[in-house]
Design a protein around this motif. Structure first.
Motif, PDB file in Angstrom:
ATOM      1  N   ALA A 148     -41.665  -2.424 -10.082  1.00 16.27           N
ATOM      2  CA  ALA A 148     -42.725  -1.700 -10.785  1.00 16.27           C
ATOM      3  C   ALA A 148     -44.096  -2.219 -10.364  1.00 16.27           C
ATOM      4  O   ALA A 148     -44.334  -3.428 -10.348  1.00 16.27           O
ATOM      5  CB  ALA A 148     -42.552  -1.835 -12.292  1.00 16.27           C
ATOM      6  N   ALA A 167     -35.876   1.120 -17.067  1.00 17.71           N
ATOM      7  CA  ALA A 167     -36.453   1.570 -18.335  1.00 17.71           C
ATOM      8  C   ALA A 167     -35.370   2.071 -19.290  1.00 17.71           C
ATOM      9  O   ALA A 167     -35.411   1.791 -20.497  1.00 17.71           O
ATOM     10  CB  ALA A 167     -37.483   2.664 -18.075  1.00 17.71           C
ATOM     11  N   ALA A 209     -43.126  -5.468 -20.070  1.00 19.61           N
ATOM     12  CA  ALA A 209     -42.407  -4.924 -21.227  1.00 19.61           C
ATOM     13  C   ALA A 209     -40.898  -4.936 -20.991  1.00 19.61           C
ATOM     14  O   ALA A 209     -40.121  -5.369 -21.856  1.00 19.61           O
ATOM     15  CB  ALA A 209     -42.889  -3.506 -21.518  1.00 19.61           C
ATOM     16  N   ILE A 210     -40.478  -4.459 -19.824  1.00 19.56           N
ATOM     17  CA  ILE A 210     -39.042  -4.426 -19.518  1.00 19.56           C
ATOM     18  C   ILE A 210     -38.489  -5.842 -19.394  1.00 19.56           C
ATOM     19  O   ILE A 210     -37.410  -6.156 -19.914  1.00 19.56           O
ATOM     20  CB  ILE A 210     -38.791  -3.628 -18.227  1.00 19.56           C
ATOM     21  CG1 ILE A 210     -39.146  -2.152 -18.432  1.00 19.56           C
ATOM     22  CG2 ILE A 210     -37.333  -3.763 -17.781  1.00 19.56           C
ATOM     23  CD1 ILE A 210     -39.034  -1.310 -17.175  1.00 19.56           C
ATOM     24  N   ILE A 221     -37.031   2.085 -11.316  1.00 21.36           N
ATOM     25  CA  ILE A 221     -37.834   2.033 -12.536  1.00 21.36           C
ATOM     26  C   ILE A 221     -37.171   2.844 -13.645  1.00 21.36           C
ATOM     27  O   ILE A 221     -37.096   2.411 -14.808  1.00 21.36           O
ATOM     28  CB  ILE A 221     -39.265   2.540 -12.262  1.00 21.36           C
ATOM     29  CG1 ILE A 221     -40.011   1.529 -11.388  1.00 21.36           C
ATOM     30  CG2 ILE A 221     -40.023   2.758 -13.569  1.00 21.36           C
ATOM     31  CD1 ILE A 221     -41.371   2.005 -10.932  1.00 21.36           C
ATOM     32  N   GLN A 280     -46.876  -1.223 -11.977  1.00 18.53           N
ATOM     33  CA  GLN A 280     -47.648  -1.404 -13.201  1.00 18.53           C
ATOM     34  C   GLN A 280     -47.188  -2.690 -13.885  1.00 18.53           C
ATOM     35  O   GLN A 280     -46.058  -2.780 -14.353  1.00 18.53           O
ATOM     36  CB  GLN A 280     -47.455  -0.211 -14.153  1.00 18.53           C
ATOM     37  CG  GLN A 280     -47.864   1.124 -13.554  1.00 18.53           C
ATOM     38  CD  GLN A 280     -46.712   1.831 -12.870  1.00 18.53           C
ATOM     39  OE1 GLN A 280     -45.728   1.201 -12.486  1.00 18.53           O
ATOM     40  NE2 GLN A 280     -46.840   3.132 -12.707  1.00 18.53           N
ATOM     41  N   LYS A 281     -48.065  -3.676 -13.950  1.00 25.10           N
ATOM     42  CA  LYS A 281     -47.686  -4.972 -14.508  1.00 25.10           C
ATOM     43  C   LYS A 281     -47.250  -4.853 -15.961  1.00 25.10           C
ATOM     44  O   LYS A 281     -46.326  -5.541 -16.403  1.00 25.10           O
ATOM     45  CB  LYS A 281     -48.851  -5.952 -14.379  1.00 25.10           C
ATOM     46  CG  LYS A 281     -49.153  -6.360 -12.943  1.00 25.10           C
ATOM     47  CD  LYS A 281     -50.269  -7.388 -12.885  1.00 25.10           C
ATOM     48  CE  LYS A 281     -50.547  -7.804 -11.437  1.00 25.10           C
ATOM     49  NZ  LYS A 281     -51.651  -8.798 -11.346  1.00 25.10           N
ATOM     50  N   SER A 282     -47.926  -3.979 -16.712  1.00 20.64           N
ATOM     51  CA  SER A 282     -47.578  -3.838 -18.127  1.00 20.64           C
ATOM     52  C   SER A 282     -46.155  -3.319 -18.294  1.00 20.64           C
ATOM     53  O   SER A 282     -45.421  -3.757 -19.192  1.00 20.64           O
ATOM     54  CB  SER A 282     -48.562  -2.887 -18.817  1.00 20.64           C
ATOM     55  OG  SER A 282     -48.563  -1.615 -18.175  1.00 20.64           O
ATOM     56  N   LEU A 283     -45.747  -2.401 -17.423  1.00 17.17           N
ATOM     57  CA  LEU A 283     -44.387  -1.869 -17.488  1.00 17.17           C
ATOM     58  C   LEU A 283     -43.371  -2.955 -17.166  1.00 17.17           C
ATOM     59  O   LEU A 283     -42.358  -3.107 -17.865  1.00 17.17           O
ATOM     60  CB  LEU A 283     -44.236  -0.692 -16.520  1.00 17.17           C
ATOM     61  CG  LEU A 283     -42.842  -0.056 -16.430  1.00 17.17           C
ATOM     62  CD1 LEU A 283     -42.419   0.508 -17.777  1.00 17.17           C
ATOM     63  CD2 LEU A 283     -42.820   1.034 -15.356  1.00 17.17           C
ATOM     64  N   PHE A 284     -43.649  -3.718 -16.122  1.00 16.83           N
ATOM     65  CA  PHE A 284     -42.726  -4.795 -15.754  1.00 16.83           C
ATOM     66  C   PHE A 284     -42.624  -5.827 -16.870  1.00 16.83           C
ATOM     67  O   PHE A 284     -41.528  -6.280 -17.217  1.00 16.83           O
ATOM     68  CB  PHE A 284     -43.186  -5.479 -14.469  1.00 16.83           C
ATOM     69  CG  PHE A 284     -42.422  -6.740 -14.165  1.00 16.83           C
ATOM     70  CD1 PHE A 284     -41.107  -6.679 -13.726  1.00 16.83           C
ATOM     71  CD2 PHE A 284     -43.006  -7.989 -14.351  1.00 16.83           C
ATOM     72  CE1 PHE A 284     -40.385  -7.837 -13.464  1.00 16.83           C
ATOM     73  CE2 PHE A 284     -42.297  -9.148 -14.097  1.00 16.83           C
ATOM     74  CZ  PHE A 284     -40.984  -9.069 -13.652  1.00 16.83           C
ATOM     75  N   ALA A 322     -36.565  -3.855 -12.385  1.00 15.33           N
ATOM     76  CA  ALA A 322     -37.946  -3.676 -12.841  1.00 15.33           C
ATOM     77  C   ALA A 322     -38.952  -4.389 -11.955  1.00 15.33           C
ATOM     78  O   ALA A 322     -40.156  -4.109 -12.030  1.00 15.33           O
ATOM     79  CB  ALA A 322     -38.084  -4.173 -14.278  1.00 15.33           C
ATOM     80  N   GLN A 341     -46.798   6.626  -5.923  1.00 21.33           N
ATOM     81  CA  GLN A 341     -46.125   7.077  -7.130  1.00 21.33           C
ATOM     82  C   GLN A 341     -45.430   8.413  -6.929  1.00 21.33           C
ATOM     83  O   GLN A 341     -44.847   8.951  -7.844  1.00 21.33           O
ATOM     84  CB  GLN A 341     -47.150   7.206  -8.280  1.00 21.33           C
ATOM     85  CG  GLN A 341     -47.905   5.923  -8.588  1.00 21.33           C
ATOM     86  CD  GLN A 341     -46.988   4.796  -8.973  1.00 21.33           C
ATOM     87  OE1 GLN A 341     -45.975   5.009  -9.629  1.00 21.33           O
ATOM     88  NE2 GLN A 341     -47.315   3.585  -8.561  1.00 21.33           N
TER      89      GLN A 341
END
Length: 345
Positions: free
Chosen positions: A200, A157, A208-209, A153, A202-206, A197, A14
């Motif tokens: 990414a 975003a 969401a996008i 990312i 972070q699965k949650s970020l991917f 995306a 990161q």
């Protein structure tokens, strides 16, 4: 057997330094690259049915929008300065891109010779500035994986955020999402953001996008962007399969077969409701919504100006069937002639 790469430790993957480290290590570049949809959307008027415009060109490009575009490009100086101050620079790394930049700049400039507008001088100047930013980016000594991941990312975003605001604004025409800037614009934005995306971790970020981008693709009904997203997704899956373990490859095969079965049974719905091939205004019998004629006109423009074209971003002035050629290769050939097309290829 392909070499297996050891994953980076969480702190390294990161970047370092928290939010500031993220911005310094590529994030600021991504935010800048992803900023334009939001700014352009905020200054654009809502779209209305095309017959109310009194002309085919519905983009309503104004001096204000041109100024905003130039300002957005110039804002790239911010991440460039941060990179120069925080990274070791190796200009020799940028020699290939600098050479290519000079060729592209020369072709753009040649294509604009004879233009009656003094404002056209801004185009090669802005192109020169963009190439300067690219040279700064390539010259920086960075951890490529972290830098590119952070950049993509941030880019994805920002695009998703702009799309959410546009969806809330609710500019639809005949049930099709316009978002003030048009369905083709938002379709491309969604496709680019969706693919970006995918890096990414972070699965949650991917998720969401991806949810936002898929919704935009479906609501904008932009078929070329849908197909581009599918093609890009297949390429990403191929690369993931190449590096996957044997167990991972097995799961991917199972998922692929399940997806194929679902695709087979849903094909009638996809063709009719998503790709809309039987739509009288946009289907197979519609002539590409006037685009077939626009392609012919773009070819005529190229044939009349084969060497240097009619000027960068000028072919739209010669197209009467649509707002542009709606085909990147034809548009490039008409704008900058055979030299520009060869560089584009």
């Amino acid at each position: 057997m392909s070499p297996k790469l050891d994953p980076l430790p969480p702190s390294e993957s990161q970047g370092s330094g928290g939010a500031l480290g993220y911005l310094r290590d590529g994030g600021l570049w991504g935010i800048w690259l992803g900023l334009s949809p939001l700014i352009l959307f905020l200054q654009a008027p809502p779209r209305i049915p095309i017959y109310l415009y009194g002309s085919v060109d519905t983009r309503l490009e104004t001096e204000g929008s041109k100024f905003t575009t130039a300002l957005l490009i110039l804002l790239g100086l911010v991440p460039a300065i941060v990179t120069i101050l925080s990274k070791r620079m190796r200009p020799a790394q940028a020699l290939p891109i600098a050479t290519l930049a000079m060729l592209v700049l020369a072709v753009i400039t040649l294509s604009l010779f004879g233009s009656a507008s003094t404002g056209e001088v801004a185009k090669p100047l802005l192109a020169m500035f963009v190439f300067f930013l690219a040279i700064v980016l390539v010259s920086a000594e960075v951890d490529s994986e972290i830098f590119i991941r952070n950049l993509l990312i941030g880019y994805a975003a920002m695009h998703a955020g702009a799309a959410v605001i546009a969806l809330i604004d609710g500019n639809f025409v005949w049930g099709r999402f316009m978002g003030r800037l048009g369905p083709n614009f938002w379709g491309a934005i969604a496709a680019y953001g969706l693919l970006a995306a995918s890096v990414a971790r972070q699965k949650s970020l991917f998720i969401a996008i991806a949810a936002v981008d898929i919704a935009v693709l479906l609501l904008a009904q932009n078929r070329s962007s849908m197909l581009a997203a599918v093609a890009g997704g297949l390429l990403i899956i191929f690369l993931a399969y190449h590096w996957a373990t044997l167990t991972g490859k097995l799961w991917m095969w199972l998922a692929g077969m399940a997806g194929g079965v679902v695709m087979l049974f849903s094909m009638p719905v996809l063709l009719s409701q998503v790709l809309r091939i039987d739509d009288p205004r946009r289907g197979l019998d519609s002539g590409g919504t006037g685009r077939a004629m626009a392609w012919e006109q773009a070819i005529d423009v190229f044939e009349q100006n084969p060497l240097f074209g009619v000027g960068y971003r000028h072919h739209e002035q010669y197209i009467t069937a649509a707002s542009s050629a709606h085909q990147a290769y034809l548009a490039t050939a008409a704008d900058m002639g055979i030299l520009g097309l060869l560089l584009y290829l």
